[in-house]
Design an enzyme around this catalytic site. Sequence first.
Site, PDB file in Angstrom:
ATOM      1  N   CYS A 108       0.796  -1.225   0.000  1.00 39.01           N
ATOM      2  CA  CYS A 108       0.000   0.000   0.000  1.00 39.01           C
ATOM      3  C   CYS A 108       0.833   1.282   0.000  1.00 39.01           C
ATOM      4  O   CYS A 108       0.283   2.354  -0.185  1.00 39.01           O
ATOM      5  CB  CYS A 108      -0.943   0.014   1.187  1.00 39.01           C
ATOM      6  SG  CYS A 108      -2.117  -1.329   1.111  1.00 39.01           S
ATOM      7  N   ASN A 159      -9.704  -0.756  -0.891  1.00 38.53           N
ATOM      8  CA  ASN A 159      -8.263  -0.474  -0.830  1.00 38.53           C
ATOM      9  C   ASN A 159      -7.606  -1.122  -2.050  1.00 38.53           C
ATOM     10  O   ASN A 159      -7.548  -2.350  -2.149  1.00 38.53           O
ATOM     11  CB  ASN A 159      -7.707  -1.057   0.484  1.00 38.53           C
ATOM     12  CG  ASN A 159      -6.219  -0.856   0.637  1.00 38.53           C
ATOM     13  OD1 ASN A 159      -5.519  -0.523  -0.324  1.00 38.53           O
ATOM     14  ND2 ASN A 159      -5.713  -1.083   1.840  1.00 38.53           N
ATOM     15  N   HIS A 206      -3.785   7.607   2.332  1.00 37.30           N
ATOM     16  CA  HIS A 206      -4.137   6.285   1.797  1.00 37.30           C
ATOM     17  C   HIS A 206      -5.169   5.628   2.718  1.00 37.30           C
ATOM     18  O   HIS A 206      -4.883   5.405   3.909  1.00 37.30           O
ATOM     19  CB  HIS A 206      -2.884   5.402   1.702  1.00 37.30           C
ATOM     20  CG  HIS A 206      -3.221   3.963   1.462  1.00 37.30           C
ATOM     21  ND1 HIS A 206      -3.828   3.532   0.301  1.00 37.30           N
ATOM     22  CD2 HIS A 206      -3.073   2.858   2.230  1.00 37.30           C
ATOM     23  CE1 HIS A 206      -4.035   2.234   0.370  1.00 37.30           C
ATOM     24  NE2 HIS A 206      -3.588   1.796   1.528  1.00 37.30           N
TER      25      HIS A 206
HETATM   26  C1  LIG Z   1     -14.149 -11.784  -7.274  1.00 41.30           C
HETATM   27  C2  LIG Z   1     -13.732 -11.559  -5.757  1.00 41.30           C
HETATM   28  C3  LIG Z   1     -12.252 -11.447  -5.530  1.00 41.30           C
HETATM   29  C4  LIG Z   1     -11.878 -11.076  -4.155  1.00 41.30           C
HETATM   30  C5  LIG Z   1     -10.452 -10.899  -4.021  1.00 41.30           C
HETATM   31  C6  LIG Z   1     -10.028 -10.332  -2.702  1.00 41.30           C
HETATM   32  C7  LIG Z   1      -8.568 -10.697  -2.462  1.00 41.30           C
HETATM   33  C8  LIG Z   1      -7.921  -9.801  -1.523  1.00 41.30           C
HETATM   34  C9  LIG Z   1      -6.501 -10.070  -1.343  1.00 41.30           C
HETATM   35  C10 LIG Z   1      -5.713  -8.843  -1.499  1.00 41.30           C
HETATM   36  C11 LIG Z   1      -4.610  -8.818  -0.576  1.00 41.30           C
HETATM   37  C12 LIG Z   1      -3.689  -7.727  -0.870  1.00 41.30           C
HETATM   38  C13 LIG Z   1      -2.703  -7.707   0.207  1.00 41.30           C
HETATM   39  C14 LIG Z   1      -1.955  -6.449   0.206  1.00 41.30           C
HETATM   40  C15 LIG Z   1      -1.168  -6.369   1.480  1.00 41.30           C
HETATM   41  C16 LIG Z   1      -0.595  -5.048   1.665  1.00 41.30           C
HETATM   42  C17 LIG Z   1      -1.327  -4.383   2.787  1.00 41.30           C
HETATM   43  C18 LIG Z   1      -0.856  -3.066   3.118  1.00 41.30           C
HETATM   44  O1  LIG Z   1       0.195  -2.724   2.676  1.00 41.30           O
HETATM   45  S1  LIG Z   1      -1.736  -2.000   4.214  1.00 41.30           S
HETATM   46  C19 LIG Z   1      -3.229  -2.684   4.736  1.00 41.30           C
HETATM   47  C20 LIG Z   1      -3.688  -1.931   5.907  1.00 41.30           C
HETATM   48  N1  LIG Z   1      -5.053  -2.245   6.300  1.00 41.30           N
HETATM   49  C21 LIG Z   1      -5.338  -2.845   7.469  1.00 41.30           C
HETATM   50  O2  LIG Z   1      -4.440  -3.245   8.189  1.00 41.30           O
HETATM   51  C22 LIG Z   1      -6.767  -3.008   7.876  1.00 41.30           C
HETATM   52  C23 LIG Z   1      -7.128  -2.018   8.933  1.00 41.30           C
HETATM   53  N2  LIG Z   1      -8.305  -2.469   9.709  1.00 41.30           N
HETATM   54  C24 LIG Z   1      -9.489  -1.834   9.682  1.00 41.30           C
HETATM   55  O3  LIG Z   1      -9.683  -0.832   9.006  1.00 41.30           O
HETATM   56  C25 LIG Z   1     -10.587  -2.375  10.586  1.00 41.30           C
HETATM   57  O4  LIG Z   1     -10.006  -3.245  11.518  1.00 41.30           O
HETATM   58  C26 LIG Z   1     -11.724  -3.116   9.822  1.00 41.30           C
HETATM   59  C27 LIG Z   1     -12.469  -2.142   8.931  1.00 41.30           C
HETATM   60  C28 LIG Z   1     -11.183  -4.272   9.003  1.00 41.30           C
HETATM   61  C29 LIG Z   1     -12.732  -3.682  10.844  1.00 41.30           C
HETATM   62  O5  LIG Z   1     -13.291  -2.614  11.612  1.00 41.30           O
HETATM   63  P1  LIG Z   1     -13.202  -2.588  13.206  1.00 41.30           P
HETATM   64  O6  LIG Z   1     -13.717  -1.297  13.676  1.00 41.30           O
HETATM   65  O7  LIG Z   1     -11.797  -2.955  13.609  1.00 41.30           O
HETATM   66  O8  LIG Z   1     -14.228  -3.727  13.584  1.00 41.30           O
HETATM   67  P2  LIG Z   1     -14.210  -4.743  14.829  1.00 41.30           P
HETATM   68  O9  LIG Z   1     -13.259  -4.311  15.900  1.00 41.30           O
HETATM   69  O10 LIG Z   1     -15.618  -4.998  15.229  1.00 41.30           O
HETATM   70  O11 LIG Z   1     -13.624  -6.056  14.138  1.00 41.30           O
HETATM   71  C30 LIG Z   1     -14.426  -6.846  13.300  1.00 41.30           C
HETATM   72  C31 LIG Z   1     -13.806  -8.229  13.317  1.00 41.30           C
HETATM   73  O12 LIG Z   1     -12.569  -8.199  12.558  1.00 41.30           O
HETATM   74  C32 LIG Z   1     -11.511  -8.729  13.353  1.00 41.30           C
HETATM   75  N3  LIG Z   1     -10.264  -8.084  12.940  1.00 41.30           N
HETATM   76  C33 LIG Z   1     -10.008  -6.768  12.789  1.00 41.30           C
HETATM   77  N4  LIG Z   1      -8.756  -6.596  12.312  1.00 41.30           N
HETATM   78  C34 LIG Z   1      -8.236  -7.820  12.144  1.00 41.30           C
HETATM   79  C35 LIG Z   1      -6.990  -8.285  11.626  1.00 41.30           C
HETATM   80  N5  LIG Z   1      -6.053  -7.457  11.197  1.00 41.30           N
HETATM   81  N6  LIG Z   1      -6.796  -9.623  11.562  1.00 41.30           N
HETATM   82  C36 LIG Z   1      -7.765 -10.496  11.956  1.00 41.30           C
HETATM   83  N7  LIG Z   1      -8.971 -10.092  12.424  1.00 41.30           N
HETATM   84  C37 LIG Z   1      -9.187  -8.781  12.528  1.00 41.30           C
HETATM   85  C38 LIG Z   1     -11.932  -8.419  14.797  1.00 41.30           C
HETATM   86  O13 LIG Z   1     -11.276  -9.244  15.703  1.00 41.30           O
HETATM   87  C39 LIG Z   1     -13.435  -8.687  14.728  1.00 41.30           C
HETATM   88  O14 LIG Z   1     -13.705 -10.054  14.788  1.00 41.30           O
HETATM   89  P3  LIG Z   1     -15.040 -10.621  15.566  1.00 41.30           P
HETATM   90  O15 LIG Z   1     -14.904 -10.124  16.988  1.00 41.30           O
HETATM   91  O16 LIG Z   1     -16.236 -10.028  14.859  1.00 41.30           O
HETATM   92  O17 LIG Z   1     -14.950 -12.112  15.455  1.00 41.30           O
END
Ligand SMILES: CCCCCCCCCCCCCCCCCC(=O)SCCNC(=O)CCNC(=O)[C@H](O)C(C)(C)COP(=O)(O)OP(=O)(O)OC[C@H]1O[C@@H](n2cnc3c(N)ncnc32)[C@H](O)[C@@H]1OP(=O)(O)O
Length: 400
Positions: free
Chosen positions: A176, A346, A313
């Site tokens: 990113c 993203n 970003h």
């Molecule tokens: C045709 C279809 C094709 C589809 C293809 C898709 C493929 C995608 C693959 C692409 C991958 C690309 C990878 C690129 C990597 C580079 C990344 C970067 O450089 S920079 C990237 C930088 N971006 C980031 O690092 C993402 C930043 N994170 C956020 O913005 C927020 O955490 C959120 C929006 C994801 C959730 O909102 P928030 O207010 O936090 O909500 P809550 O607190 O209520 O949590 C909800 C649930 O989520 C859980 N949980 C949360 N985080 C994690 C985690 N890391 N780990 C695990 N779990 C996690 C949490 O425990 C809870 O679980 P539960 O209790 O319900 O069981």
Amino acid sequence: MTKANGNGAVPVREGQRRSMQQHAQGPAAMLAIGTANPTGVVIPQDQFADDIFRMTKTDHLTQLKEKMKRICQKTGIEKRYFHVNEESIGANPEFLDRKLPSLDARIDMVSTAVPKLAQSAATKAIAEWGRPATDITHLVFSTYSACQAPSFDLQLATLLGLRPTVSRTILSLNGCYGGGRALHLAKQLAENNHGARVLVACAELTLVCFGAPDGSNLIGTALFGDGAGAVIVGAGPFSEGERPLFEMVSATQTTIPRTEHVLGMQVSRAGVDFHLGIQVPTLIGQNVKQCLIDTFGTDAPCSDWNDLFWAVHPGGRQILDNIDTVLKLEPGKLAASRHVLREYGNMSGATIVFVLDELRRRRKEAGGDNPLLPEWGAMLAFGPGITIEAMVLRAPPLHE
Ligand SMILES: CCCCCCCCCCCCCCCCCC(=O)SCCNC(=O)CCNC(=O)[C@H](O)C(C)(C)COP(=O)(O)OP(=O)(O)OC[C@H]1O[C@@H](n2cnc3c(N)ncnc32)[C@H](O)[C@@H]1OP(=O)(O)O
């Protein structure tokens, strides 16, 4: 004057050689911006969990699907664009099983799709710039899909008809912060080579990372989408018709110590694996202020960061929320970032170009009269490392 080019040698213009050894005038500036998305698949976020579990034949994982739905609701995303579709997933069942080798098939698909998507964005930027593609002296290409040589930079140069002396650089797996890094490099190239015009191109397709949802990839799968962005960068003297959109005043790269395990990507025989630690939004929030102070130096507006416009970003909604909180930003300061997150998700390194494009659109729409968009601004991009790319920007008055 052009030198003789016997034996197929590339023609070298003497004036060009001389002028490229001199420094340019003033800071580099972004002169034109283009963006593009795949035209095939657009998935509304409120339908995403149902679609992805169906496409990957994992509907039986009901708890995981419920969690994916919960996450999707919190992302601040409304829709995302994808190159991969149900048909290509069906034709490549190995994409769904991380134990099976699938890297070759993925590389095969991205090796035409990534440069084509970059071409769409770059063609728009070049058209807006108004000069011929052969006036481009440098190309910086960033992507997390590059696993071969020669790579997408050469393919893009060929597709656009750039001249054979164009100086190419490819940045791979910067994730990113790739767009921020490419712009930072372009600034240095433009300022140190009189007359240089740098094409920055970022193109990201989730196809190399995509897999069936499991316990480790839910967040990435809920956040990432496909897109490409391109920017023409150059420093003065400007030719007739060239108009700086954003001056690139100063830039820094900061690595948050001891965080290399928190965020990462790795090429494996099953594609590109990724890891997004739960600490990422907190770590960025804790470090962003110092990083901005380092970038602005003595000019840092430490008392009120609202004196700036913001190109951040949108790595995830939580990252934007934390930046709002630590910098005490007024509502609406991150509106361009939130808009891009909502409309596209993203798109890794390409996303920052969409944010810059949205900012200049909002500025133009308001006739330069939007209090949320003053003259001076800051750009921030984050990625593996954890690395933060920061840049001080100045948006010249619209009629300057
Ligand atoms: C045709 C279809 C094709 C589809 C293809 C898709 C493929 C995608 C693959 C692409 C991958 C690309 C990878 C690129 C990597 C580079 C990344 C970067 O450089 S920079 C990237 C930088 N971006 C980031 O690092 C993402 C930043 N994170 C956020 O913005 C927020 O955490 C959120 C929006 C994801 C959730 O909102 P928030 O207010 O936090 O909500 P809550 O607190 O209520 O949590 C909800 C649930 O989520 C859980 N949980 C949360 N985080 C994690 C985690 N890391 N780990 C695990 N779990 C996690 C949490 O425990 C809870 O679980 P539960 O209790 O319900 O069981």
